[in-house]
Structure formats: structure tokens, C-alpha cells
Write a protein that holds these residues in place. Structure first.
Motif, PDB file in Angstrom:
ATOM      1  N   ILE A 149     -28.248  10.792 -53.399  1.00  0.00           N
ATOM      2  CA  ILE A 149     -29.200  10.112 -54.276  1.00  0.00           C
ATOM      3  C   ILE A 149     -29.311  10.759 -55.647  1.00  0.00           C
ATOM      4  O   ILE A 149     -29.624  10.074 -56.619  1.00  0.00           O
ATOM      5  CB  ILE A 149     -30.581   9.890 -53.641  1.00  0.00           C
TER       6      ILE A 149
ATOM      7  N   VAL B 148     -37.941   6.194 -54.268  1.00  0.00           N
ATOM      8  CA  VAL B 148     -37.383   7.349 -53.572  1.00  0.00           C
ATOM      9  C   VAL B 148     -38.501   8.001 -52.772  1.00  0.00           C
ATOM     10  O   VAL B 148     -39.509   8.436 -53.336  1.00  0.00           O
ATOM     11  CB  VAL B 148     -36.797   8.388 -54.553  1.00  0.00           C
TER      12      VAL B 148
ATOM     13  N   GLY C 146     -46.592   9.779 -52.763  1.00  0.00           N
ATOM     14  CA  GLY C 146     -45.602  10.733 -53.249  1.00  0.00           C
ATOM     15  C   GLY C 146     -44.220  10.138 -53.447  1.00  0.00           C
ATOM     16  O   GLY C 146     -43.236  10.869 -53.623  1.00  0.00           O
ATOM     17  N   ARG C 147     -44.115   8.829 -53.432  1.00  0.00           N
ATOM     18  CA  ARG C 147     -42.807   8.196 -53.645  1.00  0.00           C
ATOM     19  C   ARG C 147     -42.619   7.930 -55.132  1.00  0.00           C
ATOM     20  O   ARG C 147     -43.561   7.560 -55.831  1.00  0.00           O
ATOM     21  CB  ARG C 147     -42.723   6.874 -52.883  1.00  0.00           C
ATOM     22  N   LEU C 148     -41.366   8.114 -55.586  1.00  0.00           N
ATOM     23  CA  LEU C 148     -41.084   7.915 -56.998  1.00  0.00           C
ATOM     24  C   LEU C 148     -40.591   6.484 -57.226  1.00  0.00           C
ATOM     25  O   LEU C 148     -39.577   6.078 -56.655  1.00  0.00           O
ATOM     26  CB  LEU C 148     -39.997   8.903 -57.447  1.00  0.00           C
TER      27      LEU C 148
ATOM     28  N   PRO D  53     -39.081  11.158 -50.641  1.00  0.00           N
ATOM     29  CA  PRO D  53     -38.417  12.405 -50.273  1.00  0.00           C
ATOM     30  C   PRO D  53     -38.820  12.911 -48.894  1.00  0.00           C
ATOM     31  O   PRO D  53     -38.116  13.721 -48.306  1.00  0.00           O
ATOM     32  CB  PRO D  53     -38.888  13.383 -51.357  1.00  0.00           C
ATOM     33  N   GLU D  54     -39.981  12.431 -48.377  1.00  0.00           N
ATOM     34  CA  GLU D  54     -40.405  12.842 -47.039  1.00  0.00           C
ATOM     35  C   GLU D  54     -39.601  12.094 -45.989  1.00  0.00           C
ATOM     36  O   GLU D  54     -39.063  12.682 -45.065  1.00  0.00           O
ATOM     37  CB  GLU D  54     -41.887  12.522 -46.833  1.00  0.00           C
TER      38      GLU D  54
END
Lengths: 178, 73
Positions: free
Chosen positions: A18, A84, A47-49, A86-87
Motif C-alpha cells: 500500500i 486505509v 483512525g482510518r485515512l 491500518p488496524e
């Protein structure tokens, strides 16, 4: 309406893939993508971008297709929304054309996730819904578009590999190649 | 390249900052805020102008103007 989908495996871990996917353009395999701009980027409460991008593409539609569609315009624009996580280790991209919408609509969705059985490799599932509007031969044209997308998808996978390998070879952080 | 020819340098500066943050902080679970806001603002001012000039139909996209704060995670 034509639905096209495919799956591809990258022999690299998800984070590597990614990082390359975020900076996929420009690359020698997809020369038709001539511009990429970030219009918005933010983190949601989970927390997602989220990124909203505008892509400029010089299509190079075959002459016969342009004649049928009745257009000589070659620059088309695509909007893309990516998320995105990340978790959960999931990157999802959705894109759709925002020009030529009276003629054709291409909605594409890509999801990058680690392989469920092997975290060192990454699975990309890619699908598109293609609809050509208001002209005869629409299923023929949709079929042509699906073939084009299939060829472009392969180039896209090669592009990701190229970006990963070039950064490894030159031993610099990915961002220094921007 | 940027859709606005004059914006490409600003875009590159922002991209470098973002790619570094993305790889070294975000993907590693560091939520300590985005250091690229200033680059982004300058780049956005340029890009939004180019989009208007070229009449590119981006309505319906949510986007932040340069003066809006980014949400904290």
C-alpha cells in the motif's frame, strides 16, 4: 452493463504494497495517467485515512470507439476515494469517471488485504461496473472497455511491483523517489 | 504531475511530506497528527484554482478549503 472482476497476488507484505499503491502514479506502465491531485485527506474517528483524489487520464480511446461515441475529447477525469485502515490492514479504493458521464460510466473498486493464510503476501481484488449509455452496440463497447480495463489492471499490478522493486534497489525510502 | 501545471512543485513538496508521514507514522500506529498541513494548504489553493479554470466537475466531492481544520482521530 458489464461487470468485470479479478484477483491478483503480490508477493510482498501489505504495508509495502500500500505504500507503493499510494504513490502509484506516475509509472511507466500506466502512461495514460498524466495527473494526480489530492483534493482532501482526513482521518475519521476510527483512525482510518480517507483521501479524495482527482486523476487526469489521456485515454487514447481507439478511433472507432471515439467515432461511435461522437467525441474527440481525450482528457478524462476520474475521482477516487480511498480508505486505509491500518488496524484491520485493509485499503479500499473506489473510483468513477466524472467526465464523459453522459456516454459511459466506469465504477471501479480495489481492495488490498493481507492474504488470509500468509501475512507476507497481499491480495488485491478488483472489480468494475461498466455502462455505456444511449448508443447502439453498447454491449460491444462495454466488452471492449472490459478488455481495456483488464489490460490496464495488469499494467497496474506491474506498476506496483516496479515501484516496490525500484525503491528496494535504490535503497532509499519510497518517498524520496517522488 | 498536477492538473494545474503550475502546481506540480507544490504537489511534490506535499507528496514527499505525506509519503514520509504515511510510511513512518501512520502505518506504524502513530496518531500524532499530520505535519503536512501547511504544504497541503498551499498546494490546495493552487489546485482548486486550476480546477475552476479548467471547469472540471468535482461537485459532490467533499473537500476542505484551506482554512478548515483537519479532524483529529
Amino acid at each position: 452493463m458489464k461487470i468485470w472482476s479479478t484477483e491478483h497476488i503480490f508477493s510482498y507484505p501489505w504495508e509495502t504494497v500500500i505504500k507503493a499503491a499510494m504513490r502509484k502514479y506516475p509509472n511507466p506502465m500506466n502512461p495514460s495517467v498524466v495527473g494526480v491531485d489530492v483534493l482532501d485527506r482526513n482521518l475519521d474517528t476510527n483512525g482510518r485515512l480517507h483521501s479524495h483524489r482527482l486523476l487526469s487520464t489521456e485515454w487514447g480511446l481507439p478511433g472507432v470507439v471515439r467515432a461511435i461515441l461522437g467525441t474527440n475529447r481525450t482528457m478524462t477525469y476520474v475521482k477516487e476515494h480511498s480508505i486505509v485502515d491500518p488496524e484491520e490492514k485493509k485499503m479500499e479504493l473506489c473510483s468513477t469517471n466524472i467526465t464523459l458521464t453522459n456516454l459511459i460510466s466506469v465504477d471501479e473498486r480495489l481492495v488490498y488485504r493481507p492474504h488470509p493464510e500468509n501475512p507476507e503476501i497481499t491480495v488485491l481484488t478488483q472489480e468494475a461496473i461498466i455502462t455505456v449509455k444511449g448508443v447502439s452496440l453498447s454491449s460491444y463497447l462495454e466488452g471492449l472497455m472490459a478488455l481495456t480495463m483488464s489490460a490496464n489492471a495488469r499494467k497496474g499490478w506491474d506498476a506496483i511491483e516496479w515501484i516496490i522493486q525500484n525503491s528496494e534497489r535504490e535503497n532509499v525510502p519510497l518517498c524520496d523517489l517522488c | 504531475n498536477s492538473v494545474g501545471e503550475g502546481c506540480t512543485d507544490l504537489k511534490r513538496e506535499y507528496d514527499q511530506c505525506f509519503n514520509r508521514w504515511f510510511a513512518e507514522k501512520f502505518l506504524k500506529g502513530d496518531r500524532s497528527g499530520d505535519p503536512c498541513t501547511e504544504f497541503f494548504k498551499k498546494y490546495q489553493t493552487c489546485v482548486q484554482k486550476a480546477i475552476k479554470e479548467k471547469d472540471i466537475p468535482i461537485e459532490g466531492l467533499e473537500f476542505m478549503g484551506p482554512s478548515k481544520e483537519k479532524a483529529d482521530s
